[in-house]
Design an enzyme around this catalytic site. Sequence first.
Site, short mmCIF file in Angstrom:
data_model
loop_
_atom_site.label_atom_id
_atom_site.label_comp_id
_atom_site.label_asym_id
_atom_site.label_seq_id
_atom_site.Cartn_x
_atom_site.Cartn_y
_atom_site.Cartn_z
N ASP A 13 0.81 -1.22 0.00
CA ASP A 13 0.00 0.00 0.00
C ASP A 13 0.84 1.27 0.00
O ASP A 13 0.42 2.30 0.52
CB ASP A 13 -0.96 0.02 1.21
CG ASP A 13 -1.74 -1.26 1.33
OD1 ASP A 13 -2.26 -1.72 0.31
OD2 ASP A 13 -1.82 -1.83 2.45
N LYS A 16 1.94 2.22 -5.05
CA LYS A 16 2.58 1.73 -6.27
C LYS A 16 1.74 2.06 -7.51
O LYS A 16 2.27 2.35 -8.57
CB LYS A 16 2.82 0.21 -6.18
CG LYS A 16 3.86 -0.15 -5.12
CD LYS A 16 4.04 -1.63 -4.97
CE LYS A 16 2.82 -2.30 -4.41
NZ LYS A 16 2.51 -1.97 -3.00
N GLY A 17 0.39 2.02 -7.35
CA GLY A 17 -0.49 2.32 -8.48
C GLY A 17 -0.22 3.71 -9.03
O GLY A 17 0.04 3.89 -10.22
N ALA A 39 -3.93 -7.60 -4.61
CA ALA A 39 -3.33 -6.28 -4.74
C ALA A 39 -4.45 -5.28 -5.04
O ALA A 39 -5.45 -5.63 -5.65
CB ALA A 39 -2.31 -6.28 -5.87
N GLY A 40 -4.24 -4.06 -4.60
CA GLY A 40 -5.22 -3.02 -4.91
C GLY A 40 -4.47 -1.74 -5.21
O GLY A 40 -3.95 -1.11 -4.31
N HIS A 41 -4.35 -1.42 -6.48
CA HIS A 41 -3.56 -0.25 -6.87
C HIS A 41 -4.49 0.87 -7.30
O HIS A 41 -5.27 0.72 -8.23
CB HIS A 41 -2.60 -0.62 -8.00
CG HIS A 41 -1.53 -1.59 -7.57
ND1 HIS A 41 -0.63 -2.14 -8.43
CD2 HIS A 41 -1.22 -2.09 -6.36
CE1 HIS A 41 0.20 -2.94 -7.76
NE2 HIS A 41 -0.16 -2.94 -6.50
N THR A 42 -4.40 2.00 -6.60
CA THR A 42 -5.27 3.13 -6.90
C THR A 42 -4.56 4.09 -7.85
O THR A 42 -3.43 4.48 -7.59
CB THR A 42 -5.61 3.88 -5.60
OG1 THR A 42 -6.05 2.93 -4.64
CG2 THR A 42 -6.69 4.92 -5.83
N GLN A 223 2.08 -5.83 -3.45
CA GLN A 223 2.38 -6.00 -2.03
C GLN A 223 3.72 -5.31 -1.69
O GLN A 223 4.10 -4.38 -2.38
CB GLN A 223 2.41 -7.48 -1.63
CG GLN A 223 1.02 -8.11 -1.55
CD GLN A 223 0.51 -8.67 -2.85
OE1 GLN A 223 1.25 -9.20 -3.64
NE2 GLN A 223 -0.77 -8.54 -3.11
N THR A 298 -7.72 -1.01 -0.24
CA THR A 298 -8.36 -0.87 -1.55
C THR A 298 -9.15 -2.14 -1.89
O THR A 298 -10.20 -2.10 -2.51
CB THR A 298 -7.28 -0.66 -2.65
OG1 THR A 298 -6.40 0.36 -2.20
CG2 THR A 298 -7.87 -0.26 -3.97
P1 GDP Z 1 -0.65 0.47 -3.71
O1 GDP Z 1 -1.32 -0.84 -3.48
O2 GDP Z 1 0.79 0.46 -3.32
O3 GDP Z 1 -0.87 1.03 -5.09
O4 GDP Z 1 -1.32 1.51 -2.73
P2 GDP Z 1 -2.89 1.80 -2.55
O5 GDP Z 1 -3.46 2.21 -3.84
O6 GDP Z 1 -3.53 0.71 -1.80
O7 GDP Z 1 -2.83 2.99 -1.52
C1 GDP Z 1 -2.27 4.16 -1.80
C2 GDP Z 1 -3.32 5.24 -1.61
O8 GDP Z 1 -2.65 6.44 -1.49
C3 GDP Z 1 -4.27 5.40 -2.77
O9 GDP Z 1 -5.52 5.80 -2.27
C4 GDP Z 1 -3.64 6.52 -3.57
O10 GDP Z 1 -4.57 7.28 -4.33
C5 GDP Z 1 -3.06 7.36 -2.49
N1 GDP Z 1 -1.84 8.10 -2.79
C6 GDP Z 1 -0.76 7.69 -3.51
N2 GDP Z 1 0.21 8.62 -3.44
C7 GDP Z 1 -0.26 9.62 -2.63
C8 GDP Z 1 0.30 10.83 -2.12
O11 GDP Z 1 1.44 11.20 -2.39
N3 GDP Z 1 -0.47 11.57 -1.28
C9 GDP Z 1 -1.73 11.20 -0.92
N4 GDP Z 1 -2.41 11.97 -0.09
N5 GDP Z 1 -2.28 10.06 -1.36
C10 GDP Z 1 -1.56 9.28 -2.20
#
Ligand code: GDP
Length: 427
Positions: A13, A16-17, A39-42, A223, A298
């Site tokens: 989390d 990475k998305g 995995a859940g990439h936003t 992950q 996510t």
């Molecule tokens: P991933 O699995 O590594 O892609 O991470 P997730 O998507 O589960 O969680 C990352 C969250 O942080 C998502 O809701 C993103 O939109 C958000 N996000 C990513 N980079 C930033 C940042 O620099 N600042 C903020 N406030 N949110 C971020």
Amino acid sequence: MPAYAVIGGQWGDEGKGKVVDYLARNAHVVARYSGGNNAGHTVINDQGEFKLHLVPAGIFWPHTTCVIGNGVVVDPSALMSELAGLRERGVDASRLQVSPRAHVIMPYHVALDQLEEKARGAGAIGTTGRGIGPAYMDKASRLGIRIADLLDGATLPGRLENVLRQKNRLITGGYGGKPFELEEVLATCATWAGQLRPYVKPVDETLATALTDGKSVLLEGAQGTLLDVDHGTYPYVTSSSPTVGGAIIGLGISPKAIAGITGIYKAYTTRVGAGPMPTELTNGIGDLIRQRAWEYGTTTGRARRCGWFDAVAARYSATLNGFTSAILTRLDVLDGIKPLRICTAYELDGKRTASFPDTDELARCTPVYEEHPGWDQSTAGLTRWQDLPKGAQRYVDRLAELIGAPIAVISTGPKREETIELAKVIP
Ligand code: GDP
């Protein structure tokens, strides 16, 4: 040989998305190598907000080929609904290629995952219940069904009959669950084969050709390093290898192909599910970070445990992967939190250590902190280093020093453009 790996440096989390979507601008191929739809990439970009589970986050750039490697376990229904969701919103995902060697998450894997986790009771490890662990178990025990097997209708019935006999014995005898009927599972497989066929390509050849031609290949981690089945906080880990070694195996490329390995870190630490986390904050600051950063899974919606940046863990993953640079995300979440703390060592059984120990010892570690004054101004959405408050610059510099790798990119918000680029991750 220009492959660039982007790997979670913490417990997942890390964002990475967002980062892969940002970096994919310069990539010809974006390849997922491990994990499944746990995995859940936003991703938030000019096309909207998306939650990706299996499709690589490079899919929004029309010039990229996106690849799901053999190391990923694929739930075809989940993949199809993700692709349909993208299509509905005007994202062309026809460039997706899926390895025929990837293992399939079968309906009985999902059932077993949930039955097993329930049976663990208080010892639950916090799986997402999507069949990922049981699919990897079958891969290792040579009972797995690969995408190639789905497409080859001739051998499937015999193999599945054997597997189902064993699974049904476990499901009905061990857990009192409902058995799976061969004909029903075969019908599901036939549907899946038809749906998957257009995407199944010799992914290893695609990658080999791209690398030989000098095209940039982005290896997209899922992950995080501390969830690696070998190197993470076992047994509170995922069942695959998110670390750089997993990229080699999970795609079938040579280590010689990798020109850069970048670790992604949040500016603080989170962890979802059970297992030790020395810097966890169970106080108001932890709640503040969780609410402000919306630290809820996510994939599962579970509240994430939040804490200070753990530089002992961060350095461990940097060393393990050989990070050549690092990316820091969510710096904006720390705006106005004063003072900030960074864990630089642990206290273990009365002794100070800077090594990251194994799980049971980690659970006995208490963090040793250094304090930072923090900053008052907002960093949200900033795109230039010189605009960051001095306190934030000093905090970032200190993290780079402790991680042991230069910071190439700082993310200051969830949107693609909310990014400070200090150095090119993909030239
Ligand atoms: P991933 O699995 O590594 O892609 O991470 P997730 O998507 O589960 O969680 C990352 C969250 O942080 C998502 O809701 C993103 O939109 C958000 N996000 C990513 N980079 C930033 C940042 O620099 N600042 C903020 N406030 N949110 C971020």
